[in-house]
Write a protein that holds these residues in place. Sequence first.
Motif, mmCIF file in Angstrom:
data_model
loop_
_atom_site.group_PDB
_atom_site.id
_atom_site.type_symbol
_atom_site.label_atom_id
_atom_site.label_comp_id
_atom_site.label_asym_id
_atom_site.label_seq_id
_atom_site.Cartn_x
_atom_site.Cartn_y
_atom_site.Cartn_z
ATOM 1 N N LYS A 189 50.425 35.404 81.796
ATOM 2 C CA LYS A 189 50.534 36.342 80.744
ATOM 3 C C LYS A 189 50.566 38.007 81.282
ATOM 4 O O LYS A 189 49.803 38.035 82.484
ATOM 5 N N VAL A 190 51.323 38.333 80.731
ATOM 6 C CA VAL A 190 51.692 39.602 81.160
ATOM 7 C C VAL A 190 50.348 40.837 81.033
ATOM 8 O O VAL A 190 49.514 40.349 80.099
ATOM 9 N N SER A 191 49.831 41.496 82.058
ATOM 10 C CA SER A 191 48.482 41.892 82.084
ATOM 11 C C SER A 191 48.628 43.191 81.200
ATOM 12 O O SER A 191 47.593 43.474 80.431
ATOM 13 N N LYS A 192 49.595 44.040 80.938
ATOM 14 C CA LYS A 192 49.849 45.031 80.117
ATOM 15 C C LYS A 192 51.184 44.968 79.518
ATOM 16 O O LYS A 192 52.179 45.223 79.966
ATOM 17 N N GLN A 193 51.103 44.416 78.099
ATOM 18 C CA GLN A 193 52.099 44.334 77.439
ATOM 19 C C GLN A 193 52.723 45.525 76.892
ATOM 20 O O GLN A 193 52.076 46.690 76.846
ATOM 21 N N TRP A 194 54.243 45.433 76.708
ATOM 22 C CA TRP A 194 54.870 46.633 76.382
ATOM 23 C C TRP A 194 54.479 47.235 74.895
ATOM 24 O O TRP A 194 54.154 46.464 74.319
ATOM 25 N N GLN A 195 54.297 48.441 74.850
ATOM 26 C CA GLN A 195 54.246 49.262 73.631
ATOM 27 C C GLN A 195 55.339 50.001 73.473
ATOM 28 O O GLN A 195 55.780 50.808 74.674
ATOM 29 N N PRO A 196 55.521 50.672 72.365
ATOM 30 C CA PRO A 196 56.615 51.710 72.056
ATOM 31 C C PRO A 196 56.335 53.034 72.884
ATOM 32 O O PRO A 196 55.114 53.300 73.049
ATOM 33 N N GLY A 197 57.192 53.688 73.617
ATOM 34 C CA GLY A 197 57.008 54.706 74.394
ATOM 35 C C GLY A 197 56.899 54.251 75.655
ATOM 36 O O GLY A 197 57.108 55.215 76.918
ATOM 37 N N MET A 198 56.626 53.036 76.192
ATOM 38 C CA MET A 198 56.352 52.547 77.645
ATOM 39 C C MET A 198 57.895 52.137 78.229
ATOM 40 O O MET A 198 58.657 51.918 77.422
ATOM 41 N N PRO A 199 57.942 52.214 79.439
ATOM 42 C CA PRO A 199 59.226 51.767 80.042
ATOM 43 C C PRO A 199 59.434 50.176 80.054
ATOM 44 O O PRO A 199 58.285 49.461 80.030
ATOM 45 N N GLU A 200 60.610 49.679 79.692
ATOM 46 C CA GLU A 200 60.533 48.430 79.689
ATOM 47 C C GLU A 200 61.285 47.919 81.240
ATOM 48 O O GLU A 200 62.395 48.454 81.697
ATOM 49 N N TRP A 201 60.414 47.211 81.772
ATOM 50 C CA TRP A 201 60.468 46.638 83.185
ATOM 51 C C TRP A 201 61.015 45.425 82.919
ATOM 52 O O TRP A 201 60.184 44.315 82.678
#
Length: 399
Positions: free
Chosen positions: A67-79
Amino acid sequence: MTVTSLVIALPLVIGNHPLRWESGSLKPLLVMGDSASGKGERRGSGNTVLADPKGPEPDAKPQAALKVSKQWQPGMPEWGVQVFWEDKKEHSDEYIEKKAREQADYLVGLNANSAAVSFPFYTEGRTSTKLMAGKNTPTPEHLSIVLRVFHDAGLRTTVRPIMDEAALTPPEGWRGNIKPADKTAWFTSYEMLLTPYLDAAQKEQASTFVVGTELNSMESAPGWKPLIASAEKLFKGEVAYDANWDNYVRGRIDVPINRLGVDAYFPVKVPDEASVDQLVAGWNTWLDKKTKGPLPRIILSEAGIAAMDGAYQLPGDFYTKRKTNPAVQANWYTAVCKVVEQRKMAGVYWWSIYFDSDPKAAPTDTASGLDFAGRPATEAAIRSCFGSSYAGPGTAPSP
């Protein structure tokens, strides 16, 4: 594909898209522009030797994806990473799920928060108005399985169909040079092709659907507006377009979307010993041709380079074989990540891993130089990039 006769293969570069053709015919050895390879073995477009087409028997109890530890949220970079997938109709649902979990585990281990699923669709020629699913196009049902596994792992997902180039002949044999005889019929066919995949993307809560990739010659066509309007009725996430780097720097990309990606293979004329700062300066020189300063609405939809000597000067050369040089690839990845942060971009997707490959295996002599899975220096650069303190561009306004 198995080649039993003597074949002379010569590279032909169209833009940043090299092609190779059998001597004495116009039959392509390479079928996917950016991501294909032509050797003697049966191969996938990720330049990875394919396993038994039926796939290995699935484990009795497949492991749950990490599981991704810190899921993407709007405004975050897409890695993210581009996962290129040539499906086989004989692959079982169990095999598809197993491979998706394997790739999801690998991506989470790289600190990725995003994954793009790229797969081929087909046309009959440069002037054809017919677009269709083909032998390697996943079914919407198989796509749903992969998206579900990635979503369960906490990854932000993008669906990205790409026109296969097998039917496009030289010297214009690239998807960016198509000239349909009837553009209205072309868009009608395209809408019919995309509809079930838009439905699958909506059902599985994908974040983005890319309705076109590197279609330079079609970018000013009026058919995009109704196609995108239809897509937005079916899919409630972002509808995107991915431009080739040359058209991006030349002028306005005339496709009415709110999200623009760039397939970024900017050549930088520096020696193999160049520093990361020199590479960053080379990238900024290219980006400044478009605009200076932050680029918060731009996503690098593809970025990558071969792990070999001389690659900086032609990062889009997917086929030339030179001496392996892992530092070239690792330094390029580090530099591109710095550019993303400096220009406050929306993120980056590395090209690529091949869906059916083992991402933990070291690249073989026949693998693409652009393969990064199994290259420790590049993997370390990706983990460092994806684990950086860059918070992202924030929420950028619509144009």
